[in-house]
Design an enzyme around this catalytic site. Structure first.
Site, PDB file in Angstrom:
ATOM      1  N   CYS A 113     -13.993  -3.842 -11.663  1.00 10.48           N
ATOM      2  CA  CYS A 113     -12.832  -4.748 -11.510  1.00 10.48           C
ATOM      3  C   CYS A 113     -13.212  -6.121 -10.986  1.00 10.48           C
ATOM      4  O   CYS A 113     -12.427  -7.064 -11.093  1.00 10.48           O
ATOM      5  CB  CYS A 113     -11.796  -4.124 -10.590  1.00 10.48           C
ATOM      6  SG  CYS A 113     -11.134  -2.595 -11.233  1.00 10.48           S
ATOM      7  N   HIS A 249      -6.863  -9.660  -7.946  1.00  9.60           N
ATOM      8  CA  HIS A 249      -7.035  -8.538  -8.872  1.00  9.60           C
ATOM      9  C   HIS A 249      -5.748  -7.723  -8.853  1.00  9.60           C
ATOM     10  O   HIS A 249      -5.208  -7.426  -7.788  1.00  9.60           O
ATOM     11  CB  HIS A 249      -8.226  -7.691  -8.427  1.00  9.60           C
ATOM     12  CG  HIS A 249      -8.365  -6.406  -9.185  1.00  9.60           C
ATOM     13  ND1 HIS A 249      -8.239  -6.345 -10.557  1.00  9.60           N
ATOM     14  CD2 HIS A 249      -8.614  -5.135  -8.769  1.00  9.60           C
ATOM     15  CE1 HIS A 249      -8.406  -5.091 -10.950  1.00  9.60           C
ATOM     16  NE2 HIS A 249      -8.626  -4.340  -9.894  1.00  9.60           N
ATOM     17  N   ASN A 279      -3.585  -1.868 -13.893  1.00  5.34           N
ATOM     18  CA  ASN A 279      -4.926  -2.354 -13.548  1.00  5.34           C
ATOM     19  C   ASN A 279      -5.759  -2.449 -14.826  1.00  5.34           C
ATOM     20  O   ASN A 279      -6.125  -1.431 -15.413  1.00  5.34           O
ATOM     21  CB  ASN A 279      -5.553  -1.383 -12.541  1.00  5.34           C
ATOM     22  CG  ASN A 279      -6.926  -1.822 -12.064  1.00  5.34           C
ATOM     23  OD1 ASN A 279      -7.541  -2.700 -12.662  1.00  5.34           O
ATOM     24  ND2 ASN A 279      -7.402  -1.190 -11.009  1.00  5.34           N
TER      25      ASN A 279
HETATM   26  N1  ACO Z   1       2.739  10.833  -9.349  1.00  8.26           N
HETATM   27  C1  ACO Z   1       3.233  11.567  -8.356  1.00  8.26           C
HETATM   28  N2  ACO Z   1       2.507  11.950  -7.279  1.00  8.26           N
HETATM   29  C2  ACO Z   1       1.223  11.549  -7.245  1.00  8.26           C
HETATM   30  C3  ACO Z   1       0.628  10.780  -8.265  1.00  8.26           C
HETATM   31  C4  ACO Z   1       1.448  10.425  -9.356  1.00  8.26           C
HETATM   32  N3  ACO Z   1       1.001   9.683 -10.387  1.00  8.26           N
HETATM   33  N4  ACO Z   1      -0.660  10.525  -7.939  1.00  8.26           N
HETATM   34  C5  ACO Z   1      -0.865  11.113  -6.759  1.00  8.26           C
HETATM   35  N5  ACO Z   1       0.250  11.754  -6.338  1.00  8.26           N
HETATM   36  C6  ACO Z   1       0.462  12.508  -5.115  1.00  8.26           C
HETATM   37  C7  ACO Z   1      -0.831  13.018  -4.533  1.00  8.26           C
HETATM   38  O1  ACO Z   1      -1.207  14.224  -5.176  1.00  8.26           O
HETATM   39  C8  ACO Z   1      -0.450  13.213  -3.092  1.00  8.26           C
HETATM   40  O2  ACO Z   1       0.253  14.431  -2.998  1.00  8.26           O
HETATM   41  P1  ACO Z   1       0.014  15.407  -1.737  1.00  8.26           P
HETATM   42  O3  ACO Z   1       0.417  14.602  -0.543  1.00  8.26           O
HETATM   43  O4  ACO Z   1       0.913  16.551  -2.039  1.00  8.26           O
HETATM   44  O5  ACO Z   1      -1.458  15.707  -1.763  1.00  8.26           O
HETATM   45  C9  ACO Z   1       0.542  12.086  -2.822  1.00  8.26           C
HETATM   46  O6  ACO Z   1       0.983  11.634  -4.111  1.00  8.26           O
HETATM   47  C10 ACO Z   1      -0.063  10.902  -2.082  1.00  8.26           C
HETATM   48  O7  ACO Z   1      -1.329  10.583  -2.688  1.00  8.26           O
HETATM   49  P2  ACO Z   1      -2.196   9.377  -2.174  1.00  8.26           P
HETATM   50  O8  ACO Z   1      -3.432   9.317  -2.995  1.00  8.26           O
HETATM   51  O9  ACO Z   1      -2.335   9.481  -0.681  1.00  8.26           O
HETATM   52  O10 ACO Z   1      -1.227   8.141  -2.507  1.00  8.26           O
HETATM   53  P3  ACO Z   1      -1.389   6.624  -2.158  1.00  8.26           P
HETATM   54  O11 ACO Z   1      -0.203   6.140  -1.441  1.00  8.26           O
HETATM   55  O12 ACO Z   1      -2.749   6.315  -1.558  1.00  8.26           O
HETATM   56  O13 ACO Z   1      -1.341   5.952  -3.608  1.00  8.26           O
HETATM   57  C11 ACO Z   1      -2.908   5.039  -5.190  1.00  8.26           C
HETATM   58  C12 ACO Z   1      -2.313   6.287  -4.564  1.00  8.26           C
HETATM   59  C13 ACO Z   1      -1.798   4.317  -5.912  1.00  8.26           C
HETATM   60  C14 ACO Z   1      -3.993   5.441  -6.155  1.00  8.26           C
HETATM   61  C15 ACO Z   1      -3.491   4.116  -4.097  1.00  8.26           C
HETATM   62  O14 ACO Z   1      -4.296   4.871  -3.234  1.00  8.26           O
HETATM   63  C16 ACO Z   1      -4.303   2.977  -4.649  1.00  8.26           C
HETATM   64  O15 ACO Z   1      -3.789   2.059  -5.253  1.00  8.26           O
HETATM   65  N6  ACO Z   1      -5.616   2.958  -4.394  1.00  8.26           N
HETATM   66  C17 ACO Z   1      -6.491   1.838  -4.741  1.00  8.26           C
HETATM   67  C18 ACO Z   1      -6.761   1.728  -6.204  1.00  8.26           C
HETATM   68  C19 ACO Z   1      -7.665   0.540  -6.408  1.00  8.26           C
HETATM   69  O16 ACO Z   1      -7.370  -0.551  -5.956  1.00  8.26           O
HETATM   70  N7  ACO Z   1      -8.794   0.725  -7.021  1.00  8.26           N
HETATM   71  C20 ACO Z   1      -9.774  -0.353  -7.054  1.00  8.26           C
HETATM   72  C21 ACO Z   1      -9.919  -0.989  -8.299  1.00  8.26           C
HETATM   73  S1  ACO Z   1     -10.062   0.114  -9.657  1.00  8.26           S
HETATM   74  C22 ACO Z   1     -11.552  -0.204 -10.472  1.00  8.26           C
HETATM   75  O17 ACO Z   1     -12.455  -0.797  -9.945  1.00  8.26           O
HETATM   76  C23 ACO Z   1     -11.707   0.420 -11.838  1.00  8.26           C
END
Ligand code: ACO
Length: 322
Positions: A113, A249, A279
């Site tokens: 990214c 980003h 993304n």
């Molecule tokens: N729909 C419904 N529930 C979901 C989904 C979904 N699509 N995905 C995850 N959940 C659930 C999980 O299973 C978890 O359930 P549990 O509590 O029963 O275990 C709950 O939601 C919370 O999951 P988290 O992973 O803690 O959710 P979070 O608030 O952290 O959001 C997310 C997840 C959106 C992925 C976030 O962590 C994020 O944006 N991370 C950074 C991503 C990023 O910036 N990446 C860098 C660049 S990417 C690259 O370089 C290619």
């Protein structure tokens, strides 16, 4: 002294749209969860016969036109991509041929990214060193090809697209500074565990899909991007008040909001397009930049901070005067 300045931008999103409602039918998720946790409403997905180079070509032609150049005047091509058409030739060489440009250096950069920021930093150095005058810098991805469409933790986040800029030699800046970083110790937090040389994972899964520990990445991203804002401002002897626009980003609305808070920038000075395309990795910063330049928000003379964070882990920023 020679500097580089933005002469033109271009963007392209494939026609096919995949909405959150459609994803609800594919995995156990909801439109409300995706919007609340990420800000994403929809993403674009390349057609089966559409490749990263196809997307890059559309964005590149628009950027060259906006710069009022002929393709033949381009003397450097850098494509940032994690999803190249082929192992080789590089996507930059494929694109060079499409644009009927011959002889100038053309190569790909792989920093996930952060790829576009890396490519921009490299092109800026080529121009400052006098090795290029009109550099075509592109971020282009077909991430849909490495998304596991059965994994709700990742498939809701990503999309396809391309963004491009033409950087041109100039007597005045332009790009004020670029800052590139990486720390491989966190590589496993966000990866495609298989590839060319390493063909299979230990559990025998041989198809290359993206894996992410989203929560961990989220925390590191917020801290790291906060630090790079400080580093960038200090390098230019500036304060938050000197920045007119943040073009971050486009991974997650909440990460963007945290960086904007650090800069004390009001929401209407932060360019946010993540809702439209999710993304798109290396394409996300130039896509957002193109939108805000074309709709007239970013004006000549204003100071713009670009930043990105991604797999590697990699992160980087560029401060520019448009
Ligand atoms: N729909 C419904 N529930 C979901 C989904 C979904 N699509 N995905 C995850 N959940 C659930 C999980 O299973 C978890 O359930 P549990 O509590 O029963 O275990 C709950 O939601 C919370 O999951 P988290 O992973 O803690 O959710 P979070 O608030 O952290 O959001 C997310 C997840 C959106 C992925 C976030 O962590 C994020 O944006 N991370 C950074 C991503 C990023 O910036 N990446 C860098 C660049 S990417 C690259 O370089 C290619």
């Amino acid at each position: 002294m020679t500097y580089s300045r933005l002469a033109g931008t271009g963007g392209y999103l494939p026609e096919k749209v995949l909405t959150n409602a459609e994803l609800e039918k594919m995995v156990d998720t909801t439109d409300a969860w995706i919007r609340e946790r990420t800000g994403i409403h929809k993403r674009h997905v390349a057609a089966d016969d559409e490749t990263t180079c196809d997307l890059a070509e559309h964005a590149a032609r628009r950027a060259i036109e906006a710069a009022a150049l002929n393709a033949g005047e381009i003397d450097l091509i850098i494509v940032a991509t994690t999803t190249p058409d082929q192992i080789f030739p590089s996507t930059a060489c494929l694109l060079q041929q499409r644009l009927d440009i011959h002889g100038c250096p053309a190569f790909d950069v792989q920093a996930v990214c952060t790829g576009f920021i890396y490519a921009l930093g490299i092109a800026d150095k080529f121009i400052r060193a006098g090795s290029a005058r009109n550099a075509l810098v592109i971020g282009a991805e077909t991430l849909s090809r490495i998304v596991d469409w059965t994994d709700r933790k990742t498939c809701v986040l990503f999309g396809d697209g391309a963004g491009a800029v033409v950087l041109q030699a100039s007597a005045t800046p332009g790009i004020l500074s670029t800052h590139l970083h990486a720390d491989g110790q966190y590589g496993a937090l966000l990866q495609v565990p298989t590839g060319v040389s390493k063909r299979a994972t230990e559990d025998g899964d041989s198809y290359p899909y993206m894996e992410m520990q989203g929560n961990e990445i989220f925390k590191i991203a917020v801290n790291t991007l906060g630090r790079i804002v400080d580093e960038t401002l200090a390098a230019n002897d500036m304060t938050q008040a000197d920045v007119d626009w943040l073009v971050p980003h486009q991974a997650n609305q909440r990460i963007i909001a945290a960086t904007a808070k650090k800069l004390k920038l009001p929401e209407d000075h932060v360019v946010m397009t993540v809702q439209e395309h999710g993304n798109t990795s290396a394409a996300s910063v130039p896509l957002a930049l193109d939108v805000a330049i074309r709709d007239g928000r970013i004006r000549r003379g204003e100071t713009v901070l670009l930043e990105a964070f991604g797999g590697g882990l990699t992160w980087g920023s560029a401060l520019l005067r448009y």
